[in-house]
Design an enzyme around this catalytic site. Structure first.
Site, PDB file in Angstrom:
ATOM      1  N   LYS A  96       0.875  -1.163   0.000  1.00 44.60           N
ATOM      2  CA  LYS A  96       0.000   0.000   0.000  1.00 44.60           C
ATOM      3  C   LYS A  96       0.915   1.216   0.000  1.00 44.60           C
ATOM      4  CE  LYS A  96      -3.168   2.755   2.684  1.00 44.60           C
ATOM      5  NZ  LYS A  96      -3.672   3.078   4.041  1.00 44.60           N
ATOM      6  N   GLY A 185     -10.653   8.256   6.246  1.00 44.01           N
ATOM      7  CA  GLY A 185     -11.710   9.219   6.509  1.00 44.01           C
ATOM      8  C   GLY A 185     -13.076   8.641   6.810  1.00 44.01           C
ATOM      9  N   ASN A 206      -9.249   1.888   9.685  1.00 43.23           N
ATOM     10  CA  ASN A 206      -8.501   1.528  10.879  1.00 43.23           C
ATOM     11  C   ASN A 206      -9.058   2.262  12.103  1.00 43.23           C
ATOM     12  OD1 ASN A 206      -4.919   1.229  11.646  1.00 43.23           O
ATOM     13  ND2 ASN A 206      -6.653   1.005  12.957  1.00 43.23           N
TER      14      ASN A 206
END
Length: 262
Positions: A96, A185, A206
């Site tokens: 990522k 977000g 997360n």
């Protein structure tokens, strides 16, 4: 079923591993979520001295795929070097990719992101870039070899949800054949469901789980919301209207006149 770089997944929820109250809480949250991919920051975990056998034994026990990320990198060079270290440590070509432009918003540096993605793709990495809804950046990332895009919903950890819905809809429409994963977000299960209703393929989160009052219950709530949102997308949502539309039409139905004199 979701396919990312040839890996077929049943869950459309990807979960981060930072900020949980305890390793046991992390374990139970991942299990409750049904997630098959978890992200791990090489730099963050190293800084917190959590790279010991205990942490990795926990991840291995969960039987999930690890997606290393380059969180904390501010230049393409840093991100590339971190990705290479992660490949050696985790034995995976998946990464990522994060290149951060601003410490307050944690907004991606789109120029550095494209540069790093291009070089890493050439070196055999399977890159999942953390980006914005910017169409030109998306085009360059796909041209650089990225087969998955991970646009933010809002700044990392902000819990604001989808702040540019029109932009995200445009991105989905322009890249109809590219897996798109909402990343960052998302603060509530309803945010995740909305993204899935738009046709996004998955959601990575997360903070919304790790910082919840009960991370395990919240993980399950997100899993259900994502499943519901995907099902709604596949079923086909009706278009919104400005005016009312009766669910029981009156046209063609019989009317009975009541004689007031009777």
């Amino acid at each position: 079923m979701l396919t990312l770089y040839g890996a077929t997944l049943t869950s459309r929820l990807l979960l981060g591993t930072a900020q949980y109250p305890s390793p046991d809480c992390l374990k139970r949250a991942v299990e409750a979520s049904g997630a098959e991919i978890v992200t791990v920051s090489l730099r963050r975990e190293s800084a917190r001295a959590r790279t010991g056998q205990g942490f990795w034994a926990l991840i291995e026990e969960l039987g999930v795929k690890v997606l290393p990320n380059t969180a904390g990198c501010h230049t393409a060079r840093e991100a590339i070097a971190t990705a290479k270290m992660a490949r050696e440590l985790f034995g995976t070509s998946w990464v990522k990719l994060e290149v951060i432009a601003n410490d307050d918003t944690l907004q991606p540096d789109l120029f550095g992101l494209v540069e790093a993605a291009s070089e890493l793709s050439k070196e055999g990495f399977e890159v999942l870039p953390y980006t914005t809804e910017d169409l030109s950046a998306a085009e360059r990332l796909v041209a650089a070899g990225c087969k998955v895009l991970m646009p933010w919903a809002a700044p990392i950890g902000s819990a604001r949800g989808l702040i540019n819905k029109d932009g995200l809809r445009s991105l989905r429409a322009y890249f109809a054949d590219t897996p798109l994963v909402i990343d960052a977000g998302v603060g509530a299960p309803s945010h995740a469901a909305e993204a899935m209703e738009m046709g996004y393929d998955a959601v990575l989160l997360n903070t919304a789980v790790a910082k919840a009052g009960d991370p395990v219950k919240m993980a399950e709530a997100f899993a259900r919301a994502i499943e519901a949102g995907r099902l709604a997308f596949e079923a086909g949502l009706i278009e919104p209207r400005d005016m009312a539309s009766p669910s029981t039409p009156v046209a063609g139905t019989p009317f009975f006149k009541i004689d007031s004199a009777s």
